[in-house]
Design an enzyme around this catalytic site. Structure first.
Site, mmCIF file in Angstrom:
data_model
loop_
_atom_site.group_PDB
_atom_site.id
_atom_site.type_symbol
_atom_site.label_atom_id
_atom_site.label_comp_id
_atom_site.label_asym_id
_atom_site.label_seq_id
_atom_site.Cartn_x
_atom_site.Cartn_y
_atom_site.Cartn_z
ATOM 1 N N LYS A 141 40.144 50.584 28.399
ATOM 2 C CA LYS A 141 41.280 51.391 28.773
ATOM 3 C C LYS A 141 42.543 50.547 28.927
ATOM 4 O O LYS A 141 43.644 51.061 29.060
ATOM 5 C CB LYS A 141 40.981 52.091 30.108
ATOM 6 N N GLY A 142 42.338 49.217 28.909
ATOM 7 C CA GLY A 142 43.427 48.317 29.286
ATOM 8 C C GLY A 142 44.648 48.338 28.390
ATOM 9 O O GLY A 142 45.732 47.961 28.807
ATOM 10 N N GLU B 295 45.256 44.951 22.135
ATOM 11 C CA GLU B 295 44.507 44.517 23.319
ATOM 12 C C GLU B 295 45.472 44.172 24.443
ATOM 13 O O GLU B 295 46.556 43.642 24.190
ATOM 14 C CB GLU B 295 43.691 43.254 22.987
ATOM 15 N N ASP B 296 45.063 44.449 25.673
ATOM 16 C CA ASP B 296 45.862 43.993 26.814
ATOM 17 C C ASP B 296 45.795 42.469 26.917
ATOM 18 O O ASP B 296 46.795 41.791 27.036
ATOM 19 C CB ASP B 296 45.404 44.670 28.120
ATOM 20 N N ASP C 204 40.518 36.998 26.347
ATOM 21 C CA ASP C 204 40.038 36.003 27.298
ATOM 22 C C ASP C 204 39.041 35.089 26.563
ATOM 23 O O ASP C 204 39.449 34.166 25.858
ATOM 24 C CB ASP C 204 39.419 36.782 28.476
ATOM 25 N N LYS D 26 44.743 34.350 27.197
ATOM 26 C CA LYS D 26 44.211 33.277 28.056
ATOM 27 C C LYS D 26 43.504 32.291 27.148
ATOM 28 O O LYS D 26 42.269 32.154 27.198
ATOM 29 C CB LYS D 26 43.177 33.867 29.030
ATOM 30 N N PHE E 188 43.254 35.626 37.611
ATOM 31 C CA PHE E 188 42.928 37.025 37.364
ATOM 32 C C PHE E 188 44.212 37.837 37.491
ATOM 33 O O PHE E 188 44.948 37.708 38.465
ATOM 34 C CB PHE E 188 41.881 37.520 38.362
ATOM 35 N N ASP F 255 42.900 46.039 35.401
ATOM 36 C CA ASP F 255 42.382 46.733 36.581
ATOM 37 C C ASP F 255 41.541 45.857 37.490
ATOM 38 O O ASP F 255 41.077 44.781 37.104
ATOM 39 C CB ASP F 255 41.513 47.905 36.127
ATOM 40 N N ARG G 262 45.790 50.066 36.971
ATOM 41 C CA ARG G 262 46.242 49.986 35.575
ATOM 42 C C ARG G 262 47.663 50.543 35.430
ATOM 43 O O ARG G 262 48.387 50.197 34.499
ATOM 44 C CB ARG G 262 45.317 50.797 34.660
HETATM 45 P P1 IMP Z 1 36.971 38.863 26.337
HETATM 46 O O1 IMP Z 1 38.083 38.292 25.513
HETATM 47 O O2 IMP Z 1 35.834 39.421 25.531
HETATM 48 O O3 IMP Z 1 36.468 37.856 27.342
HETATM 49 O O4 IMP Z 1 37.447 40.089 27.192
HETATM 50 C C1 IMP Z 1 38.723 40.545 27.244
HETATM 51 C C2 IMP Z 1 38.723 41.700 28.210
HETATM 52 O O5 IMP Z 1 38.397 41.236 29.538
HETATM 53 C C3 IMP Z 1 40.117 42.287 28.338
HETATM 54 O O6 IMP Z 1 40.336 43.308 27.394
HETATM 55 C C4 IMP Z 1 40.123 42.791 29.764
HETATM 56 O O7 IMP Z 1 39.586 44.108 29.806
HETATM 57 C C5 IMP Z 1 39.208 41.862 30.505
HETATM 58 N N1 IMP Z 1 39.993 40.824 31.225
HETATM 59 C C6 IMP Z 1 40.102 39.515 30.916
HETATM 60 N N2 IMP Z 1 40.891 38.866 31.775
HETATM 61 C C7 IMP Z 1 41.310 39.790 32.677
HETATM 62 C C8 IMP Z 1 42.178 39.731 33.838
HETATM 63 O O8 IMP Z 1 42.749 38.694 34.222
HETATM 64 N N3 IMP Z 1 42.367 40.907 34.504
HETATM 65 C C9 IMP Z 1 41.773 42.078 34.117
HETATM 66 N N4 IMP Z 1 40.973 42.177 33.049
HETATM 67 C C10 IMP Z 1 40.734 41.042 32.334
HETATM 68 MG MG MG Z 2 40.289 45.343 27.667
#
Ligand code: IMP
Ligand code: MG
Length: 193
Positions: free
Chosen positions: A41-42, A93-94, A97, A125, A146, A153, A159
């Site tokens: 949902k981000g 994407e928001d 990570d 990140k 974070f 969220d 959000r």
């Molecule tokens: P990844 O790249 O698969 O590790 O995941 C990315 C997702 O993790 C993002 O779309 C967010 O939903 C969540 N996420 C990563 N860092 C944060 C943060 O600092 N705050 C909130 N959600 C985060």
């Molecule tokens: Mg996300």
């Protein structure tokens, strides 16, 4: 005591960068008529602002992915409603990570016949990356704190906060998930209609 929550990207800086990203994407996709895929949902606040700066013929669609653990298994909780076969896809994407979610999504879209796949992530990140995955358009490089707001969220909350905040002390949120509210909504006048 230091503040547990710090605003790191304010509303004006967000809107200015989103406008620039719109220009950048428009130039690179001007011949594409892309499907813009928001990862729920981000991505919702970012996608609604960004697409208003894309003077292109686009379709907007969404999917929701669930990621299990650190090994990166990803399942589809809600799928797209349009075909991406022979289409250019722009993933929205928001935040990226570890990159595990994005890497899986890119593979899935290519397997369904997308002719090209690129990604716009508001936040990156990059120091936390586990898999190497391309992010063609990025809004801001961020550290490993974070973050909350503008799509991000804590247990489903916040959000709708209009700017981005870093959580300096996670124990404040784990002991009281509502603790951020007084900071987050300070800038919104509740009495205004
Ligand atoms: P990844 O790249 O698969 O590790 O995941 C990315 C997702 O993790 C993002 O779309 C967010 O939903 C969540 N996420 C990563 N860092 C944060 C943060 O600092 N705050 C909130 N959600 C985060
Ligand atoms: Mg996300």
């Amino acid at each position: 005591m230091n503040a547990p929550f710090v605003e790191v990207i304010d509303r004006a800086a967000l809107q200015a960068r989103v406008t620039e990203l719109g220009r950048e994407i428009t130039i690179s996709m001007v011949e594409d008529d892309p499907v813009v895929v928001g990862v729920l949902k981000g991505s919702v606040p970012f996608l609604t602002d960004l697409t208003r700066h894309l003077p292109l013929t686009i379709e907007i669609d969404f999917l929701n992915l669930t990621r299990f653990g650190r090994e990166g298994r990803v399942s589809i909780a809600m799928d797209l409603s349009v075909s991406v076969e022979d289409r250019s896809v722009l993933i929205v994407e928001d935040i990226v990570d570890t990159g595990l979610t994005l890497a899986t999504l890119r593979k899935m879209l290519f397997a369904r016949g997308a002719s090209s796949v690129s990604t716009v992530a508001l936040l990156d990140k990059s120091t936390r990356r586990i898999v190497d995955v391309p992010v063609e358009h990025r809004g801001f490089e961020v550290g490993d704190e974070f973050l909350l707001g503008y799509g991000m969220d804590w247990q489903g909350r916040y959000r709708n906060v209009p700017s981005i905040w870093a959580v300096m002390d996670l124990s404040v949120l784990t002991s009281d998930p509502d603790a951020f509210g007084q900071h987050a909504f300070r800038q919104i006048d509740r009495s205004a209609g």
